[in-house]
Design an enzyme around this catalytic site. Structure first.
Site, PDB file in Angstrom:
ATOM      1  N   ALA A  86     -54.637  40.232  34.021  1.00 43.71           N
ATOM      2  CA  ALA A  86     -55.301  41.489  33.678  1.00 43.71           C
ATOM      3  C   ALA A  86     -54.456  42.273  32.677  1.00 43.71           C
ATOM      4  O   ALA A  86     -53.293  42.597  32.939  1.00 43.71           O
ATOM      5  CB  ALA A  86     -55.540  42.322  34.936  1.00 43.71           C
TER       6      ALA A  86
ATOM      7  N   SER B 134     -44.460  39.217  19.249  1.00 45.98           N
ATOM      8  CA  SER B 134     -43.524  38.237  18.699  1.00 45.98           C
ATOM      9  C   SER B 134     -43.594  38.210  17.176  1.00 45.98           C
ATOM     10  O   SER B 134     -44.642  38.487  16.590  1.00 45.98           O
ATOM     11  CB  SER B 134     -43.865  36.844  19.259  1.00 45.98           C
ATOM     12  OG  SER B 134     -43.215  35.829  18.533  1.00 45.98           O
ATOM     13  N   GLY B 135     -42.485  37.824  16.561  1.00 41.42           N
ATOM     14  CA  GLY B 135     -42.458  37.649  15.111  1.00 41.42           C
ATOM     15  C   GLY B 135     -42.873  36.254  14.669  1.00 41.42           C
ATOM     16  O   GLY B 135     -42.768  35.924  13.478  1.00 41.42           O
TER      17      GLY B 135
ATOM     18  N   ASP C 173     -62.619  44.054  26.955  1.00 40.97           N
ATOM     19  CA  ASP C 173     -63.036  43.353  25.744  1.00 40.97           C
ATOM     20  C   ASP C 173     -63.873  42.125  26.082  1.00 40.97           C
ATOM     21  O   ASP C 173     -64.662  41.650  25.267  1.00 40.97           O
ATOM     22  CB  ASP C 173     -61.833  42.980  24.875  1.00 40.97           C
ATOM     23  CG  ASP C 173     -60.848  42.048  25.566  1.00 40.97           C
ATOM     24  OD1 ASP C 173     -60.776  42.077  26.800  1.00 40.97           O
ATOM     25  OD2 ASP C 173     -60.128  41.317  24.861  1.00 40.97           O
TER      26      ASP C 173
ATOM     27  N   LEU D 133     -40.219  40.823  21.269  1.00 39.78           N
ATOM     28  CA  LEU D 133     -39.204  39.778  21.238  1.00 39.78           C
ATOM     29  C   LEU D 133     -38.370  39.989  19.978  1.00 39.78           C
ATOM     30  O   LEU D 133     -38.909  40.027  18.865  1.00 39.78           O
ATOM     31  CB  LEU D 133     -39.855  38.401  21.215  1.00 39.78           C
ATOM     32  CG  LEU D 133     -40.894  38.126  22.302  1.00 39.78           C
ATOM     33  CD1 LEU D 133     -41.499  36.734  22.119  1.00 39.78           C
ATOM     34  CD2 LEU D 133     -40.284  38.266  23.688  1.00 39.78           C
TER      35      LEU D 133
ATOM     36  N   CYS E 130     -55.748  34.672  29.894  1.00 42.95           N
ATOM     37  CA  CYS E 130     -56.254  33.983  31.075  1.00 42.95           C
ATOM     38  C   CYS E 130     -56.222  32.480  30.869  1.00 42.95           C
ATOM     39  O   CYS E 130     -55.799  31.975  29.834  1.00 42.95           O
ATOM     40  CB  CYS E 130     -57.690  34.422  31.359  1.00 42.95           C
ATOM     41  SG  CYS E 130     -57.903  36.218  31.447  1.00 42.95           S
TER      42      CYS E 130
END
Length: 613
Positions: free
Chosen positions: A52, A377-378, A102, A261, A2
């Site tokens: 969301a 992602s790495g 959460d 990715l 967000c």
């Protein structure tokens, strides 16, 4: 994921400032396209834009809890990957929940533990709590600085936001940049807490900033500490694999489509293969995406940075892991499009980009957003496991400065190359960098008996994990959130970072190669081609049409001799680069053009007041 913003003003009733709060909140619309909300109570005003991810119907914000002593309100950005365990703990302590989000776990956690809730969270987060019981604002940022968080003290309170643009939307703030702000723009040192804009600060990673009527107060709840490493090689490799299995499993949790990715390098390949194996247990295939450029593989020319094109390795891993794969192929015209440059600059708020590497990342994320809302992602594996060339470069190892600056000067040139000489003398960037470096290494603890070489490598690892990585994390967050895509970074889990940081360099490179621990920990998942591949940075186009487009755009800028950018850059040096024959344009020369165009656009869009006196 967000965007958050807010305003605390102890001398006024902010219920009369709804229009300003709305304006601040709307600057975060790209970060939260699914919902918006504001909340005001006397001296406190909070704004939120929601993307969301967990509990789509619930989790709306600002989220409040009424207590006998006052209301506690929360705006939250990020993910707590251990929220189910924390929720169970809180339920056992008597808390009752009305959502499955959460966000509510973080709010209830604050009610139970105060600002020490931060020490219980595993995740990426930036959140602010207005505690009406004590008339104070509490701002907390994750340990590694994955999620951005800025604030600006005022005479009677504070302004804050996920990005500077939210704060700059408030009429109290002057868009002013002083000499130190310019120094940050022209160096690659990332001074902790520095936000470039005069008066603005970052909430530093691993930090709680509390604001009350006496002003801001800071508490560090996490730092990268030195500890002895007692595990042998086999145990270390096994521990890394166990941690990675747990981290990826946690970060695959979402109520929206997920993907990975994939660059064909060790980092993204290991992460994608782990995700693919775990999803296969539930009968699912992981989606993977890679960026490519028209004609790049067929016409690839190896250089000191990149020995191989990405695509063949991407496809090898996609076949081996059975991913549902898609290449996003970009052409030079699209990469150089001024509209794309403007979108990238607005996302970053500052002209600190990486040229076509920023544009391609933004375009990749924009394409992915048509299919997925969450991507793994790495990013950061190079900093954690020791993957960059400067870790193995003797000149960089010995240099009394940030080691990446040695490599950058060699491979990319210097941002300051296009700077006006009088401004360069005023800024004195070498002294600024030297002082920043001395500060950065001063607090790195040395183990008893640690050799000079091991201690130097510890310093280099620490610098990458506390300075270098923050630039790349900010870049990834801004490019992804500009299109409403949440990018998660498993290699930034603080448990993994702490464990691997404290392994000696002899273990990190036990086979004489980069990222030895990661390679062996995931060897069973990787095709041989990827296992053997040498580190290659994020790709950059080699198409000469891209350089030609940059030159054309720069010539258009040169036709505006009164443009304020020429108060910062040397017109003749820029003119020379703009008219140089395309076949001999170096990446360093291209970088000078990129910097000039970015600076000019920033001056046009943000109209900052530049103070050089």
């Amino acid at each position: 994921m967000c965007g958050i913003t807010g305003w605390v003003s102890y001398d006024r009733d902010l219920r009369a400032e709804a229009a300003t709060l709305d304006a601040m909140t709307e600057t975060m619309a790209c970060r939260g396209p699914d919902a918006r909300g504001t909340w005001t109570d006397g001296p406190a005003a909070l704004g939120h834009r929601r993307l969301a991810i967990i509990d789509l119907p619930g989790g709306r914000q600002p989220m409040t809890a009424d207590t006998p002593d006052g209301t506690v309100a929360l705006v939250y950005s990020g993910e707590a990957y251990n929220f189910t365990e924390l929720r169970a703990d809180l339920v056992a302590r008597g808390h009752r929940f009305t959502t499955d989000s959460d966000t509510e776990v973080v709010l209830r956690g604050y009610l139970e533990w105060g600002d020490t809730v931060a020490e219980r969270l595993n995740g990426m987060y930036a959140f602010a709590v207005w505690d009406g019981r004590h008339d104070k604002l509490v701002m907390i940022r994750d340990r590694m600085g994955i999620k951005p968080f800025y604030y600006h003290p005022t005479p009677d309170g504070v302004l804050f936001g996920s990005e500077p643009k939210a704060i700059l939307a408030n009429p109290l703030i002057r868009r002013r940049v002083t000499l130190d702000g310019l120094r940050e723009l022209f160096t690659f040192v990332k001074t902790p807490g520095h936000a470039v804009w005069d008066g603005m600060r970052e909430v530093e990673p691993g930090t709680v900033v509390t604001v009350d009527r006496t002003g801001p107060h800071t508490r560090v709840y996490w730092r990268l500490d030195t500890r002895p490493h007692l595990d042998d090689r086999d145990t270390t490799i096994a521990t890394v694999r166990t941690l990675l299995d747990d981290i990826v499993r946690r970060q695959l949790v979402a109520d929206v489509p997920r993907c990975t990715l994939l660059s064909g390098g060790l980092d993204s390949s290991a992460m994608t293969a782990l995700a693919a194996r775990q999803l296969a247990e539930h009968g699912e295939r992981v989606r993977s995406f890679a960026v490519d450029f028209v004609g790049q593989t067929d016409n690839f020319v190896a250089d000191d940075l990149r020995a191989t094109p990405d695509t063949p390795f991407v496809h090898d891993l996609a076949r081996a892991a059975d991913t549902d794969h898609q290449d996003i192929v970009l052409d030079a015209h699209t990469l150089a499009d001024p509209d794309v440059r403007a979108k990238v600059l607005r996302a970053r708020d500052l002209p600190m980009g990486f040229g076509d590497m920023d544009a391609s990342l933004y375009l990749l994320f924009r394409s992915i957003r048509d299919h997925s809302t969450v991507a793994l992602s790495g990013e950061s594996a190079d900093e954690v496991f020791g993957g960059y060339q400067q870790f193995f470069d003797e000149e960089a190892r010995r240099a009394d400065t940030f080691p990446w600056l040695v490599r950058f000067a060699r491979d990319f040139g210097d941002d300051g190359d296009v700077m006006r000489s009088d401004l360069a003398r005023t800024l004195d960037l070498p002294s600024y960098v030297a002082e920043s470096y001395r500060t950065a290494v001063s607090g790195i603890h040395r183990l008893d008996g640690e050799s000079d070489f091991e201690y130097r490598m510890r310093q280099i690892c620490h610098l990458h994990l506390t300075r270098f990585v923050r630039v790349l994390l900010d870049r990834k967050d801004r490019m992804s959130m500009a299109v409403g895509l949440e990018v998660r970074v498993p290699f930034c889990d603080h448990r993994l970072v702490e464990y691997v940081y404290n392994t000696p360099w002899s273990l990190k490179s036990f086979d004489g190669r980069e990222k030895s621990l990661l390679r062996e920990a995931t060897a069973d998942l990787l095709p041989r081609s990827v296992y053997d591949r040498v580190k290659s940075p994020y790709p950059s186009t080699q198409d000469p049409k891209y350089a030609l487009a940059l030159q054309d755009h720069t010539k258009d800028l040169l036709a505006r001799p009164d443009h304020p950018v020429f108060d910062l850059v040397d017109r003749e040096r820029v003119r020379e680069a703009a008219h140089r024959d395309t076949p001999v344009i170096t990446q360093a020369a291209r970088r000078g053009l990129e910097k000039t165009l970015d600076l000019a656009l920033w001056l046009d869009l943000y109209q900052p007041e530049i103070v050089t006196g």
